[in-house]
Scaffold this motif. Structure first.
Motif: not given
Length: 321
Positions: A178, A190, A195, A199, A203
């Protein structure tokens, strides 16, 4: 009357401002958006944000009867911060580069302003008044827009030789690609951040997995994933398990190195409680031997921790003048 003190905790999404009396009792706090008009471009003068903070500080002081009676301001800013010069050297999630933060705020407020990294101030708050009270050796992790650590050894905050200590969020995770705001790929933050959790959920939805998160019309937040965990959603539970175990493996290395009494998990994603803490605990119990396990807890002060730490920083530094 005795002077008051202001504490400011700047996050990647929101900024919390609090006013304290002379005894450092929190009287009121407000939350405002963290303005990022230039991001992802870099700036050394986020003037709109400076003006907004100054306006809110003045309004808070006047509302609580402290107009013209604030002695000093302490601020926590994410990123690489030089507290000696009051400069934000670099804040990748805000787009800051060599920002004379304390000086610019002093111009607007007319009183001394002291800054440090936001997680170091969070750590000060939890050590003084929260889950770390009574511990002289501890690590605080905040999982928000980004992810970083504050480290206290024998009661002293660790800054590193050029103020970059604690940036565990930019340690790479094998097999992860990422993109990170720092310009690299696969950084821990990440995944292990609010955040990052968002994510991972996006996904999972896009890959067609069956989850109640599919019913979200807007972008899925880490809070949405937590709420799905409360309904025993397998995908949501799997996300927090993966995040917790990935974070735990990095924390193990730090723990073997520093031998802390306590590890405190804070930030927005910490509201998930046992869903983030249990997998960390399991990894530690499986791999940490020959010493007493550090206490693994969720921060108890919420978004007041950074305010309390910032206020204490300001008072301590102001007394050293």
């Amino acid at each position: 009357m005795e002077n008051g003190v202001i504490g400011v905790d700047i996050g990647g999404t929101n900024t919390v401002i609090g006013i304290f009396n002379h005894d450092l009792e929190l009287l009121e706090k407000v939350s405002i958006p963290t303005l990022k008009p230039y991001f992802p471009e870099k700036t050394n003068n986020p003037k709109e944000f400076f003006d907004l903070i100054a306006s809110e500080v003045n309004a808070l002081a006047e509302r609580n009867g402290y107009k013209n009676n604030i002695s000093c301001v302490g601020m926590g800013v994410p990123g690489k911060v030089n507290p000696n010069t009051g400069t934000v050297i670099r804040a990748v999630n805000l787009g800051y580069e060599e920002v004379p933060f304390a000086l610019e705020m002093e111009k607007r407020l007319g009183i001394p302003v002291y800054i440090d990294n936001d997680v170091r101030n969070y750590t000060r708050g939890e050590a003084l008044a929260g889950s770390g009270k009574g511990s002289n050796n501890l690590i605080c992790i905040t999982l928000g827009t980004g992810m970083a650590a504050g480290v206290m050894i024998n009661g002293q905050m660790v800054t590193g030789y050029d103020f970059y200590a604690g940036e565990l969020g930019h340690d790479p995770v094998p097999g992860v690609n990422y993109p990170c705001n720092c310009g690299k790929e696969g950084c821990l933050e990440t995944i292990a951040s609010a955040s990052g959790i968002s994510r991972l959920a996006q996904d999972a939805i896009q890959s067609g997995k069956q989850t109640i998160l599919n019913s979200n019309e807007d972008k899925v937040t880490s809070k949405d994933v937590y709420l799905a965990c409360l309904q025993n959603d397998d995908v949501a539970l799997g996300i927090f398990d993966y995040v917790g175990r990935t974070l735990a493996k990095k924390l193990l290395t730090v723990t073997f190195l520093l031998n802390p009494e306590a590890i405190i998990i804070g930030g927005g994603a910490a509201s998930a409680g046992k869903f983030i803490l249990d997998p960390i605990q399991e990894v530690f119990e499986s791999h940490y031997a020959n010493s007493e396990l550090p206490k693994l807890v969720i921060g108890s002060l919420g978004d007041s921790a950074g305010l309390i730490g910032s206020a204490h920083l300001a008072v301590a530094e102001n007394q050293n003048i």
